[in-house]
Design an enzyme around this catalytic site. Structure first.
Site, PDB file in Angstrom:
ATOM      1  N   LYS A   1      75.606  76.492-143.883  1.00  0.00           N
ATOM      2  CA  LYS A   1      74.236  77.466-144.008  1.00  0.00           C
ATOM      3  C   LYS A   1      74.344  78.562-142.887  1.00  0.00           C
ATOM      4  CE  LYS A   1      69.729  75.496-144.229  1.00  0.00           C
ATOM      5  NZ  LYS A   1      68.787  74.627-143.805  1.00  0.00           N
TER       6      LYS A   1
ATOM      7  N   LYS B   1      71.254  81.149-137.353  1.00  0.00           N
ATOM      8  CA  LYS B   1      70.880  81.887-136.479  1.00  0.00           C
ATOM      9  C   LYS B   1      71.970  81.377-134.942  1.00  0.00           C
ATOM     10  CE  LYS B   1      67.113  79.622-133.770  1.00  0.00           C
ATOM     11  NZ  LYS B   1      65.907  80.060-132.985  1.00  0.00           N
TER      12      LYS B   1
ATOM     13  N   LYS C   1      65.652  63.218-134.153  1.00  0.00           N
ATOM     14  CA  LYS C   1      65.616  64.368-133.103  1.00  0.00           C
ATOM     15  C   LYS C   1      65.528  63.569-131.946  1.00  0.00           C
ATOM     16  CE  LYS C   1      62.910  68.447-134.859  1.00  0.00           C
ATOM     17  NZ  LYS C   1      61.750  69.279-134.639  1.00  0.00           N
TER      18      LYS C   1
END
Ligand code: TRP
Length: 335
Positions: free
Chosen positions: A197, A200, A114
């Site tokens: 995948k 959203k 991250k």
């Protein structure tokens, strides 16, 4: 000393929930609650380790709570709340910050991913994230935590923290929590591309079934879902190299709770048109009531907030004795 079996599950509040979130996670928790006492915590304090627009965060928290309740998680039988309602998590997290070693935290692969090259510029909270996660779990002395592969390292860190705390303060205060990896979690892929995948953030809304879609929208998306030109295979091996067939049949198996090889046998040699009709029927039958209830709940945020507040109260009642013990153990005067 034996610890009573208790399950804690932490979930990042995220909006725009879809079938992938449902079949990959939410549905497994619904099954779990039938077997064990569960604490379901929406981790809004973890969420702000990276920037969150405040209005989005509160909306996402309510949306996730609505999805969980609509999917069948019973907020009476389980404890369902958002993390920031119980300050015991952060109190314990501070103590764990003082137990965990810099070297341990530096090894966390999620932080490295991250933070990337921007390590100097990410929040201190992002670095301390796993200590807060350990506190989430151990504030309730939870013995089992359902997690995906990506969270195993954090769970091992929670065990290291528990072990060092127990060792440093000379007692069996905290359990060494076990990961529970779900064998049944379904990886749901995009309806437009069986190799990606379901997400959203995909620009095409056709790529996903949202948990707020109507039955008509669900039917339409399945009708337009990408396929290949062959008939359906006779065996599961025949799905290899056919990502769209694999994805749609996997979704059907999950929705109908049937093993994949049975589904493949049922449709062997048939065309996609027949199969899509059955898939649409299964998806509408299974998801229709859930999506309708979710829309109803999202239109009534006061009701959802009330459930979370009650859940927060129950969570605090469960962690209070643990925190009292921790205060005494560490040498803090109790308030
Ligand atoms: N880090 C977890 C995730 O991203 C969320 C989480 C926070 C969690 N606290 C937890 C999971 C405690 C299990 C237990 O998925």
């Amino acid at each position: 000393m034996a610890f009573q079996r208790r399950i804690f599950s932490g979930i990042q509040p995220s909006g725009n929930l879809h079938l992938g979130n449902y079949l990959g996670a939410v549905r497994n928790w619904v099954k779990l609650q039938n077997e064990f006492e569960c604490i379901f915590c929406m981790v809004d304090m973890h969420a702000i380790t990276v920037w969150q627009d405040p209005a989005d965060l509160v909306r996402s928290t309510r949306e996730l709570a609505s999805a969980m309740i609509a999917s069948g998680i019973d907020p009476e039988r389980n404890v369902l709340f958002n993390q920031s309602q119980n300050p015991d998590h952060t109190t314990l997290a501070w103590i764990f910050n003082c137990v965990a070693r810099m070297g341990w935290m530096n090894r966390m692969t999620q932080f490295k991913e991250k933070a990337g090259k921007d390590r100097e510029n990410v929040s201190l909270g992002l670095f301390a994230y796993p200590a807060l996660m350990a506190a989430d779990i151990l504030a309730y002395k939870a013995t089992h935590v359902p997690v995906g592969e990506d969270q195993k390292q954090h769970l091992e860190l929670a065990r290291d923290i528990a072990q060092k705390f127990n060792h440093d303060y000379g007692g069996e205060f905290f359990p060494l929590t076990e990961p529970q990896i779900f064998g049944t979690a379904t990886r749901v892929m995009s309806l437009r591309d069986g190799q990606k995948k379901m997400s959203k953030s995909d620009l095409s809304d056709q790529s996903r079934i949202n948990l707020t879609d109507t039955s008509d929208a669900i039917a339409d998306k399945i009708k337009r879902a990408k396929t290949d030109t062959q008939a359906l295979p006779e065996t599961t091996e025949g799905l290899e190299g056919r990502p769209e067939a694999q994805n749609l049949m996997g979704i059907y198996a999950a929705l109908t709770d049937k093993p994949l090889d049975h589904v493949v046998a049922d449709f062997a040699g048939k065309g996609f048109a027949d199969f899509k009709r059955a898939l649409t029927e299964a998806a509408v039958a299974h998801m229709g009531p859930i999506t309708a209830e979710m829309r109803r709940l999202m239109a009534d945020p006061g009701y959802v907030d009330d459930i979370l507040r009650k859940g927060g109260e129950r969570a605090r009642a469960l962690s209070a004795p643990v925190l009292r013990e921790v205060y005494d153990t560490v040498g803090f005067l109790r308030p």
